[in-house]
Design an enzyme around this catalytic site. Structure first.
Site, PDB file in Angstrom:
ATOM      1  N   GLU A  40     -12.973   0.299 -19.871  1.00 60.57           N
ATOM      2  CA  GLU A  40     -13.622  -0.912 -19.355  1.00 60.57           C
ATOM      3  C   GLU A  40     -13.282  -2.131 -20.209  1.00 60.57           C
ATOM      4  O   GLU A  40     -12.958  -3.199 -19.682  1.00 60.57           O
ATOM      5  CB  GLU A  40     -15.143  -0.734 -19.361  1.00 60.57           C
ATOM      6  CG  GLU A  40     -15.670   0.290 -18.413  1.00 60.57           C
ATOM      7  CD  GLU A  40     -17.178   0.349 -18.453  1.00 60.57           C
ATOM      8  OE1 GLU A  40     -17.780   0.322 -17.371  1.00 60.57           O
ATOM      9  OE2 GLU A  40     -17.759   0.395 -19.558  1.00 60.57           O
ATOM     10  N   LEU A  41     -13.388  -1.976 -21.534  1.00 64.56           N
ATOM     11  CA  LEU A  41     -13.123  -3.100 -22.424  1.00 64.56           C
ATOM     12  C   LEU A  41     -11.659  -3.530 -22.344  1.00 64.56           C
ATOM     13  O   LEU A  41     -11.346  -4.723 -22.400  1.00 64.56           O
ATOM     14  CB  LEU A  41     -13.518  -2.751 -23.858  1.00 64.56           C
ATOM     15  CG  LEU A  41     -15.010  -2.478 -24.063  1.00 64.56           C
ATOM     16  CD1 LEU A  41     -15.285  -2.033 -25.487  1.00 64.56           C
ATOM     17  CD2 LEU A  41     -15.872  -3.668 -23.700  1.00 64.56           C
TER      18      LEU A  41
ATOM     19  N   VAL B 293     -15.036   6.350 -21.608  1.00 65.96           N
ATOM     20  CA  VAL B 293     -15.011   5.363 -20.524  1.00 65.96           C
ATOM     21  C   VAL B 293     -15.014   3.949 -21.107  1.00 65.96           C
ATOM     22  O   VAL B 293     -14.343   3.049 -20.579  1.00 65.96           O
ATOM     23  CB  VAL B 293     -16.203   5.567 -19.561  1.00 65.96           C
ATOM     24  CG1 VAL B 293     -16.255   4.480 -18.502  1.00 65.96           C
ATOM     25  CG2 VAL B 293     -16.137   6.940 -18.913  1.00 65.96           C
ATOM     26  N   CYS B 294     -15.731   3.747 -22.204  1.00 69.50           N
ATOM     27  CA  CYS B 294     -15.887   2.401 -22.779  1.00 69.50           C
ATOM     28  C   CYS B 294     -14.555   1.695 -23.053  1.00 69.50           C
ATOM     29  O   CYS B 294     -14.384   0.546 -22.659  1.00 69.50           O
ATOM     30  CB  CYS B 294     -16.732   2.448 -24.043  1.00 69.50           C
ATOM     31  SG  CYS B 294     -18.387   3.112 -23.767  1.00 69.50           S
ATOM     32  N   PRO B 295     -13.580   2.344 -23.709  1.00 66.18           N
ATOM     33  CA  PRO B 295     -12.332   1.611 -23.954  1.00 66.18           C
ATOM     34  C   PRO B 295     -11.574   1.266 -22.677  1.00 66.18           C
ATOM     35  O   PRO B 295     -10.868   0.249 -22.635  1.00 66.18           O
ATOM     36  CB  PRO B 295     -11.519   2.542 -24.861  1.00 66.18           C
ATOM     37  CG  PRO B 295     -12.141   3.884 -24.731  1.00 66.18           C
ATOM     38  CD  PRO B 295     -13.578   3.658 -24.354  1.00 66.18           C
TER      39      PRO B 295
END
Length: 187
Positions: A50-51, A46-48
């Site tokens: 969002e970033l 999920v992090c990439p």
């Protein structure tokens, strides 16, 4: 206890930014609007997304005088390695702060102690270093940069227009409210 309207606590950290390692502290946030965007870890799922979403809206944030800071408990070296290997992360122009000691993550109350990882925490900080917005998500729930942008615009509007507040779904140019006795029970 809420962090709203409190000062950012002292910290020192190293970030990966535009091909360099840079030193940052709470004083780095002063004089401009800032967003600290905590996420669990590099090289995840999920992090990439969002970033990358933030990277796609970064120029709009910058046009409003806002600096974005991505923060995880990874090191600044890991941020560089991720940048060098991921097409999504390569497009990021904002600093990625390494917080391997967890100081910054704990200062903002988003540390998952048993995992050594951050929750998905978003904090908007005014130019005086006060936290004006905080939002914390379960790590399975991704955030939306466009919604964050709207909230930053509302925070800036309220700061620049004392005595006015932004109602639900407010966007720039929409009507605001001036709280008064006359409005009680009429909205």
């Amino acid at each position: 206890m809420s962090l709203i309207n409190t000062q950012v606590k002292p910290f020192k950290a190293t970030a990966y930014h535009n091909g360099k390692f840079v030193e940052l502290s709470e004083t780095s946030l002063k004089g401009k609007w800032s967003v600290l965007f905590f996420y669990p870890a590099d090289f995840t799922f999920v992090c990439p997304t969002e970033l990358g979403d933030l990277a796609d809206h970064y120029d709009t944030f910058k046009s409003l005088g806002v600096e974005i800071y991505g923060v995880s408990t990874d090191t600044h070296f890991t941020h560089k390695a991720w940048h060098d290997t991921s097409d999504t992360i390569k497009k990021i122009k904002y600093p990625l702060i390494g917080d391997p000691t967890g100081t910054l993550t704990r200062n903002f109350g988003v540390m998952i102690e048993e995992e050594g990882l951050a929750l998905r925490g978003t904090f908007v900080i005014n130019p005086e270093g006060q936290i004006k917005l905080m939002e914390v998500h379960d790590n399975g729930i991704g955030r939306d940069a466009q919604e964050l942008l709207r909230k930053v615009q509302a925070a800036q509007y309220v700061a620049n227009h004392p005595g006015e507040v932004c109602p639900a779904k407010w966007t720039p140019g929409a009507e605001t409210l001036a709280p008064s006795l006359d409005l009680v029970g009429k909205i």
